[in-house]
Design a protein around this motif. Sequence first.
Motif, PDB file in Angstrom:
ATOM      1  N   LEU A   1      12.547 -18.187   0.122  1.00 28.20           N
ATOM      2  CA  LEU A   1      13.735 -18.784  -0.491  1.00 28.20           C
ATOM      3  C   LEU A   1      14.372 -17.835  -1.504  1.00 28.20           C
ATOM      4  CD1 LEU A   1      12.819 -22.530  -1.154  1.00 28.20           C
ATOM      5  CD2 LEU A   1      14.602 -21.646   0.347  1.00 28.20           C
ATOM      6  N   VAL A   2      13.538 -17.125  -2.247  1.00 25.56           N
ATOM      7  CA  VAL A   2      14.071 -16.168  -3.219  1.00 25.56           C
ATOM      8  C   VAL A   2      14.829 -15.062  -2.499  1.00 25.56           C
ATOM      9  CG1 VAL A   2      13.452 -14.422  -4.930  1.00 25.56           C
ATOM     10  CG2 VAL A   2      12.345 -16.657  -4.986  1.00 25.56           C
ATOM     11  N   ARG A   3      14.255 -14.564  -1.418  1.00 24.21           N
ATOM     12  CA  ARG A   3      14.951 -13.509  -0.653  1.00 24.21           C
ATOM     13  C   ARG A   3      16.281 -14.015  -0.122  1.00 24.21           C
ATOM     14  NH1 ARG A   3       9.647 -12.524   1.196  1.00 24.21           N
ATOM     15  NH2 ARG A   3      10.028 -13.662   3.130  1.00 24.21           N
ATOM     16  N   GLN A   4      16.315 -15.271   0.312  1.00 25.80           N
ATOM     17  CA  GLN A   4      17.569 -15.847   0.795  1.00 25.80           C
ATOM     18  C   GLN A   4      18.586 -15.973  -0.332  1.00 25.80           C
ATOM     19  OE1 GLN A   4      17.098 -19.638   2.766  1.00 25.80           O
ATOM     20  NE2 GLN A   4      19.300 -19.953   3.001  1.00 25.80           N
ATOM     21  N   ALA A   5      18.110 -16.360  -1.521  1.00 24.06           N
ATOM     22  CA  ALA A   5      19.016 -16.569  -2.650  1.00 24.06           C
ATOM     23  C   ALA A   5      19.621 -15.260  -3.159  1.00 24.06           C
ATOM     24  CB  ALA A   5      18.278 -17.277  -3.782  1.00 24.06           C
ATOM     25  N   VAL A   6      18.856 -14.164  -3.092  1.00 22.96           N
ATOM     26  CA  VAL A   6      19.341 -12.900  -3.660  1.00 22.96           C
ATOM     27  C   VAL A   6      19.908 -11.963  -2.592  1.00 22.96           C
ATOM     28  CG1 VAL A   6      17.708 -13.054  -5.568  1.00 22.96           C
ATOM     29  CG2 VAL A   6      17.088 -11.736  -3.535  1.00 22.96           C
TER      30      VAL A   6
END
Length: 208
Positions: A143-148
């Motif tokens: 999810l973090v990779r998707q957000a950034v």
Amino acid sequence: VERDMGKLCEQPFVLFLLQFEPEYTTLSLSRQFNDTRAFLQQLALSLPSGYCLICKENVNSIGNRGLDFYEDILRLPNVLLADHRIRGVDLMAHAEAVATVSSTGALEANLLGKPSMILASHLEFSFLPDVLQVRNLMDLPALVRQAVRSLDEQARIAIRVRASKYREALKAISFQAPNTRPFRGTETTLPDGETDRAVDLLVDTFRM
């Protein structure tokens, strides 16, 4: 505590907005993630290489958390604590993404064209596609990779448009109640015209 915006923005970062506690949205709508300290540690560990996590305290929570809370999160090498006097919106403007337990900071980030992450499962704006809901800590790195992820200007405009449509729809079914007790104020009456509007909206709700 870092007061220099230049130093805070030296490397790409995810902004985590701490919330006032105890609070209904934190303790009830996010029961599975109500240990903010533990979640911050997991979030910091989930960031891509070269990123840091900047935390900003809620002004209303100054003095509510023990010193050990801040000492624990600052032991992580990629975590910074921003001075609470820095405006959240200024930090959002430079962040790659914004994370919060359940605050409207997630929506405000979308209004700036930034993806956001929330822990609560029943927020009224959690359906927005650019508000990513953390359902399981195992999924947090993805999810973090998707957000950034890198977004072009057209994609950021699309995020702002979706959030703006929600905001306008919310305004259409709302009334103003500034400085009243639900907002930690002292007023016991509504501004001129807002009482009539509140009653009309209530009647419309019953009709529905």
